[in-house]
Design a protein around this motif. Structure first.
Motif, short mmCIF file in Angstrom:
data_model
loop_
_atom_site.label_atom_id
_atom_site.label_comp_id
_atom_site.label_asym_id
_atom_site.label_seq_id
_atom_site.Cartn_x
_atom_site.Cartn_y
_atom_site.Cartn_z
N CYS A 185 -7.52 7.10 -2.27
CA CYS A 185 -6.44 7.04 -1.28
C CYS A 185 -6.91 7.44 0.11
CB CYS A 185 -5.27 7.90 -1.70
SG CYS A 185 -3.99 8.04 -0.45
N ASN A 225 -0.18 4.93 0.75
CA ASN A 225 0.82 4.97 1.82
C ASN A 225 0.27 4.81 3.23
OD1 ASN A 225 -0.44 7.47 2.19
ND2 ASN A 225 1.03 8.48 0.83
N CYS A 235 0.21 9.69 -4.45
CA CYS A 235 1.52 10.35 -4.47
C CYS A 235 2.65 9.38 -4.20
CB CYS A 235 1.54 11.50 -3.46
SG CYS A 235 1.20 11.01 -1.77
N HIS A 280 2.34 14.24 3.57
CA HIS A 280 3.27 13.59 2.64
C HIS A 280 4.15 14.56 1.86
CE1 HIS A 280 0.42 10.36 3.60
NE2 HIS A 280 1.55 9.73 3.76
N CYS A 322 -6.37 12.35 -5.89
CA CYS A 322 -6.06 11.51 -4.73
C CYS A 322 -7.10 10.40 -4.61
CB CYS A 322 -6.09 12.33 -3.45
SG CYS A 322 -4.84 13.60 -3.38
#
Ligand code: SF4
Lengths: 433, 174
Positions: A371, A390, A308, A123, A368
């Motif tokens: 995630c 994401n 993020c 990312h 994070c």
């Protein structure tokens, strides 16, 4: 013929062109985290090449699993920490000062228009929001970047995504990028840079542009990129004020990295934002998207706001607007991870953290976390998570778990309802309230 | 230089991602060898049993967009420590493909019609592949059946294979 943003950046960073299309470029920054860097460090040590090309251009953070959850993650942190000290890497962010890499590095002013950046993290494309060429790489590319300050790429081809119209109320950058990935497919942009442009992008904050660029990789893209403008300069001003006599002067310098009107694109896609509604993913691939209204009522076990993609202050503000004075469904658990200490601290000042806590959210430190299913909210087999992250791959947040990607607004409303639900900010009939 | 010959493992699916190749829960390992038992542990493929089907294979044949997702080089390493140095597919995610060559391994693209033919002819049979890097030819063999398939890799990718990876190459040149 004119040039795209990525072409201009490549042309100003060339080092070698050893095999036709292969361009070895000079790097302005190499970003590191504790998951992919330690193996590179160990390899450099074992080759007797424990050096870095320029300690001031290397930035490092422990973010994926922090505080360490077990001996192995503690060792990853230890290797990175000791290396940073040994190599004189001043910009190293350890516990207490650490946050999600793609949120903290821009916040510290480490990304500038025209920069070339690599990181051992897919990312990394996020940083293209500043008009930089920023690409995720593997550990070997990272290792060579650390050692030599160069990286090899194919000369960049670009896809232009023009987002015009007006975003309806309750529709956000996350919904736009999910819709774009739905159109492009998971490999529609492989080996290409996605240049985001148009009225809607011009209006977007840097945070929203980062959300957009963050998910370029989910369509296979090497980098997402937005042309630098006054919004970029405003965001960076605290870091660049001593370099330029005025913001206008900074902008005119950065204009070197905007695309020419006759630049070549492999593909141009038009999106009319006015027709968009909030989006959500439904399968194990990020291009499996549909309007939230088609998924309403679907049961979820956990809500996760962070990462993020959507763990920035703007995201927390939107979620708090929806959660204020309410409590989450008793059938659900909800977690919020502000992406950096600065975001956490500002969210505290603005009363946002209190709103989350009063609503029944667990507030974690910046990380994070959930995630990538390594800590702070791993799913059990068969569980479903509504998430602002994401990636919805099978097993991403825990073996046998299902992830539905969505905006912070949809995630907040879903936390209240206990089932997937459009936020009150959005109404179907008129598009917006 | 690595070896690119041996028994073929057919993975008949597109979009096999890096979380399937090596799940994030194993990213806490700091040695490549430690990844060995976990290769393809989360692969979604009917009838596929990682503990039985992987060993002993040396080559993977798959479909489009192989290796999409995260940048983790743990994916090529998980193959490497299982003696699989070659993946042949219709297409690859950029980072995965670059990681393969950066490790001196190979990720080679073949057209879908050719792959269709290989899957039809060889899948389910004990199949061996020999790679002739001088002639740029793969030779697939199973019993009496034998097929020669030409392939191409870029000059840069070849240089990386010959230098046993990008660190060796870059150290010499930059
Ligand atoms: S927040 Fe998630 S996607 Fe972003 S860097 Fe961390 S693990 Fe990767």
């Amino acid at each position: 013929m004119g040039k795209t943003i990525a072409e201009k950046i490549f042309d100003s960073h060339g080092v070698d062109n050893p095999f036709g299309d292969i361009h070895v470029i000079r790097l302005d920054a190499v970003f590191c985290h504790e998951i992919t860097t330690p193996v590179a460090i160990n390899d450099l040590v074992s080759r007797g090449m424990d050096r870095v090309f320029d300690p001031s251009k290397i930035k490092a953070v422990i973010d994926h699993v922090t505080p360490a959850k077990d001996s192995k993650t503690a060792m990853q942190g230890k290797i990175l920490r000791e290396w940073a000290i040994r190599q004189g890497i001043v910009d190293f962010f350890d516990i207490g000062k650490n946050g999600v890499c793609h949120a903290i590095f821009p916040e510290k002013g480490f990304v500038r228009p025209g920069y070339t950046i690599i990181m051992g993290d897919s990312h990394t494309c996020t940083h293209g929001a500043f008009g930089a060429f920023a690409a995720g790489v593997g550990t070997t590319d990272l290792e060579v970047g650390i050692l030599k300050g160069v990286c090899a790429f194919h000369y960049p081809h670009s896809i232009k995504v023009v987002i015009d119209g007006e975003l309806p109320q309750g529709v956000f950058a996350k919904d736009v990028i999910l819709a774009v990935i739905g159109k492009l497919g998971v490999n529609g942009a492989t080996n290409k840079v996605i240049e985001f442009t148009g009225h809607v992008v011009d209006q977007m904050s840097m945070e929203a542009r980062m959300t957009l660029c963050n998910m370029a990789i989910e369509a296979g893209g090497t980098c997402g990129i937005c042309a630098p403008d006054m919004t970029t300069v405003d965001y960076l001003w605290a870091f660049i004020a001593s370099d330029y006599p005025s913001k206008e002067a900074a902008l005119s310098d950065y204009r070197r990295f905007t695309a020419d009107s006759d630049a070549h694109y492999d593909q141009v896609i038009h999106v009319d934002a006015s027709t968009l509604s909030p989006m959500v993913t439904f399968g194990y691939k990020p291009d499996q998207v549909k309007p939230v209204s088609d998924m309403e009522g679907e049961k979820v076990d956990q809500v996760y706001i962070g990462s993020c993609t959507n763990g920035r202050l703007e995201d927390l503000r939107i979620a708090a607007k929806i959660l204020k004075g309410k409590t989450i469904s008793p059938n659900i658990r909800a977690i919020v991870s502000p992406a950096t200490p600065e975001i956490f601290s500002k969210a505290l000042d603005e009363g946002i953290i209190k709103i989350f806590m009063d609503a029944g959210f667990c507030v974690t430190n910046p990380t994070c976390g959930a995630c990538l299913g390594m800590s702070n909210g791993v799913l059990a087999d068969g569980e479903v998570c509504a998430s602002t992250t994401n990636r919805n791959f099978n097993g991403r947040m825990g073996k046998g778990g299902m992830v539905h990607l969505m905006s912070p607004a949809t995630a907040a409303e879903t936390a209240l309802a206990g089932v997937i639900k459009n936020s009150f900010l959005f109404t179907e009939a008129g598009g917006a309230k | 230089m690595k070896q690119f010959n041996g028994k073929v493992l057919f993975l008949d699916r597109s979009d096999i991602n890096t979380d399937e190749i090596i799940p994030a829960r194993y990213l806490t390992e700091i040695s490549k060898e430690a990844l060995k038992p976990f290769l393809l542990e989360d692969l979604e493929l009917a009838g596929f049993n990682p503990s039985k089907d992987i060993l002993p294979s040396n080559v993977v044949i798959s479909r489009a967009n192989f290796g999409c997702g995260s940048s983790r080089e743990h994916a090529p390493w998980a193959f490497e420590v299982n003696d699989i140095n070659l993946v042949v597919a219709e297409s690859f995610a950029r980072i995965f493909k670059q990681n393969m060559f950066n490790c001196g391994m190979m990720a080679v693209e073949l057209q879908s019609a050719i792959l269709d033919d290989l899957f039809t002819t060889f899948m389910g049979k004990e199949t061996l592949l020999e790679t002739d890097l001088k002639k740029n030819v793969f030779v697939f063999k199973s019993g009496e059946i034998c097929k020669e398939i030409p392939f191409s890799i870029s000059g840069f990718d070849r240089a990386l294979v010959e230098a046993d990876g990008w660190v060796g190459y870059a150290d010499k040149h930059y």
